[in-house]
Motif scaffolding. Structure first.
Motif, short mmCIF file in Angstrom:
data_model
loop_
_atom_site.label_atom_id
_atom_site.label_comp_id
_atom_site.label_asym_id
_atom_site.label_seq_id
_atom_site.Cartn_x
_atom_site.Cartn_y
_atom_site.Cartn_z
N PRO A 137 -4.43 5.28 -2.89
CA PRO A 137 -4.79 5.01 -1.48
C PRO A 137 -4.76 6.28 -0.65
O PRO A 137 -3.94 7.18 -0.86
CB PRO A 137 -3.72 4.02 -1.03
CG PRO A 137 -2.57 4.23 -1.95
CD PRO A 137 -3.17 4.63 -3.26
N VAL A 165 0.84 -1.20 0.00
CA VAL A 165 0.00 0.00 0.00
C VAL A 165 0.87 1.25 0.00
O VAL A 165 0.64 2.19 -0.77
CB VAL A 165 -0.94 0.00 1.22
CG1 VAL A 165 -1.72 1.32 1.30
CG2 VAL A 165 -1.92 -1.16 1.15
N TYR A 203 -8.42 -1.25 -1.73
CA TYR A 203 -7.26 -1.12 -0.86
C TYR A 203 -7.60 -1.66 0.52
O TYR A 203 -8.69 -1.39 1.04
CB TYR A 203 -6.83 0.35 -0.74
CG TYR A 203 -6.28 0.94 -2.01
CD1 TYR A 203 -5.03 0.60 -2.48
CD2 TYR A 203 -7.04 1.84 -2.76
CE1 TYR A 203 -4.52 1.13 -3.64
CE2 TYR A 203 -6.55 2.38 -3.93
CZ TYR A 203 -5.29 2.02 -4.37
OH TYR A 203 -4.80 2.55 -5.53
#
Length: 507
Positions: free
Chosen positions: A291, A250, A338
């Motif tokens: 994200p 991420v 995500y």
């Protein structure tokens, strides 16, 4: 004139898909056509690549070039395809052989002078390439420490396009090898001993750490709300290898990784300002969404200071993530997913004027009510623990003994976490913390005796508690039992868990 293929990777959220780049060089007006739903930045790659090839002392084909990126129906964006486009084009023109391109994934942005620049998302891209059966990868030199986290694939780092082309020709060129992965330094976390007084809040923080519960801290300014929140990561267990890779992926897509120590081995702490936008909080942006803070806090702590100053629509976007541990952002180019399994810590003042003593408050009842209702009922229903901080005037005499340091509290937290994980795994379940246990499992497989849950039944009967709230009370009760080293929650544990949810802890 001919046809050649090279490989790169398209990212959709933290998931990657191998992309085959086909180059056809044939008769026609000198022009480059790029197919396969490229975005604006990828369209610009045609000129970047052309200049990089010429400045690497190579000849750009003076024929009609058609570049197809397959799968054609998958939107593609970014500059990470530059190296693969250059190599596929030169291979189709006969300037370099195609042998090594068949099993090699190429990642990197090209500067106009032929330098290979770092790109985002190298870790998830290489994981996708490995799943697709590609055995070799060439990445920018700056991305080698991140790329070295992926096992089972041969890695090379390149500083220039000329080095890549020489390697494809089989020349005696030494590409950069990945470094030995270094353990990241231990994060510097403030010690819990710095917080004087606030015994109820300290206990709630320990319970939150032991069970991965969400926490709301309410009190006047200067009572230690932010200090307590900043010390929560020091109480949490370190991430295991799988969790570290998930968090690192991420952060890689978000572009916030450290070049020297890319692996995120400790729970992240993300502090969000109350002026943040929805896109910054949960993710967003044009094209494929990026994200946000909620995903960057995956497996860690998301701290919202001055929570009642947030826009209600903004903070309510967290409700789905709190329930499902995932953020889904639909866009024209697809749905980006995500992970967002974080601990939410909210800190707020009881009213807009927030005097040190409540008796000095000048806010009317309407103003206080409007201020407090910015935290909606559905959001608060997902917060397990709600604590009212003591006033500063009472803090000096709150504790006669020195406060416990982080190391002492952390030992109890890790012991409770181990008890919980052992209990759930002994019944064949993967849950590592009590907050992750589904409600149906608590009510059926791990149901407590009826006398133990009498208070919950009564609260449900009078409408003081929702079904979701009852499940969360059960989870907190199991955490209190683990901290007390009890085999199962008692009626006192359930009563304490219910008291943590009382509205007066907020108002």
């Amino acid at each position: 004139m001919g046809l050649a293929q090279a490989w790169s990777v398209a990212l959709c959220g933290v998931d990657g898909l191998a992309v085959e780049i086909e180059a056809d060089v044939g008769v026609g007006q000198p022009r480059t056509h790029l197919l396969g739903l490229p975005d604006a930045s990828l369209h610009e790659s045609k000129e970047r690549v052309k200049a990089a090839v010429r400045n690497s002392e190579e000849e750009w084909p003076k024929q009609r070039i058609v570049l197809g990126l397959s799968p054609a129906n998958l939107p593609k964006g970014g500059s990470s395809y530059d190296v693969a486009i250059a190599c596929a084009t030169l291979a189709a023109a006969g300037s370099i052989p195609c042998d090594r391109l068949a099993t090699t994934v190429l990642l990197g942005e090209l500067a106009l002078d032929g330098r290979v620049r770092a790109v985002r998302g190298v870790l998830p891209a290489l994981l996708a390439a490995r799943r697709a059966g590609l055995t070799t990868a060439i990445v920018p030199v700056d991305a080698l420490p991140e790329a070295a986290l992926v096992d089972g694939i041969t890695l090379h780092g390149a500083q220039t396009l000329a080095e890549v082309l020489a390697w494809l020709r089989g020349e005696a060129v030494e590409l950069h090898e990945p470094p030995t992965p270094a353990d990241p330094p231990l994060p510097t976390v403030p010690d819990l001993a710095d917080v004087v007084g606030q015994p109820e809040a300290r206990w709630a923080l320990e319970v939150a750490a032991a069970g991965a519960h969400h926490l709301l801290l309410t009190g006047p300014p200067g009572t230690g709300k932010t200090m307590l929140a900043e010390r929560l990561p020091g109480l949490l267990p370190p991430l295991n290898r799988q969790e570290s890779l998930a968090v690192t992926a991420v952060h890689s897509v978000a572009g916030v990784l450290s070049f020297d120590y890319p692996l995120v081995a400790s729970p992240p702490f993300v502090n969000v300002h109350h002026t943040t936008s929805i896109a910054a909080l949960i993710g967003g942006g044009s094209g494929m969404a990026k994200p946000g803070a909620a995903s960057r806090a995956h497996k860690g702590v998301l701290f919202l200071d001055e929570a009642c100053e947030f826009g209600q629509k903004t903070i309510d976007t967290l409700r789905t993530a709190l329930e499902e541990g995932e953020v889904r952002i639909p866009r024209r180019d697809g749905i980006a997913r995500y992970p967002a399994r974080f601990q939410l810590i909210l800190a707020t003042n009881p009213c807009p004027c927030a005097p040190p003593k409540e008796t000095d408050c000048i806010c009317t009842a309407t103003v206080r009510r409007r201020y407090q209702t910015r935290l909606s009922g559905p959001l608060l229903d997902r917060v397990d623990l709600r604590v009212r901080m003591r006033a500063t005037t009472a803090m000096a005499n709150a504790d006669a003994t020195p406060p416990e340091p982080t190391a002492v509290v952390r030992a109890r937290v890790l012991k409770a976490r181990t008890r919980a994980a052992t209990r759930w795994s002994s019944h064949g379940h993967p849950w590592q913390a009590n907050a992750l246990v589904p409600g149906p499992a608590l009510r059926r497989e791990f149901a407590l005796p009826r006398p133990t849950t009498t208070l919950l039944d009564r609260a449900l009967a009078v409408g003081a508690l929702t079904g979701r709230g009852a499940d969360r009370c059960l989870r907190v009760a199991w955490t209190l039992a683990d901290l007390a080293e009890a085999d199962s929650p008692t009626q006192d544990h359930v009563a304490a868990a219910l008291q943590f949810r009382e509205r007066r802890a907020y108002t």
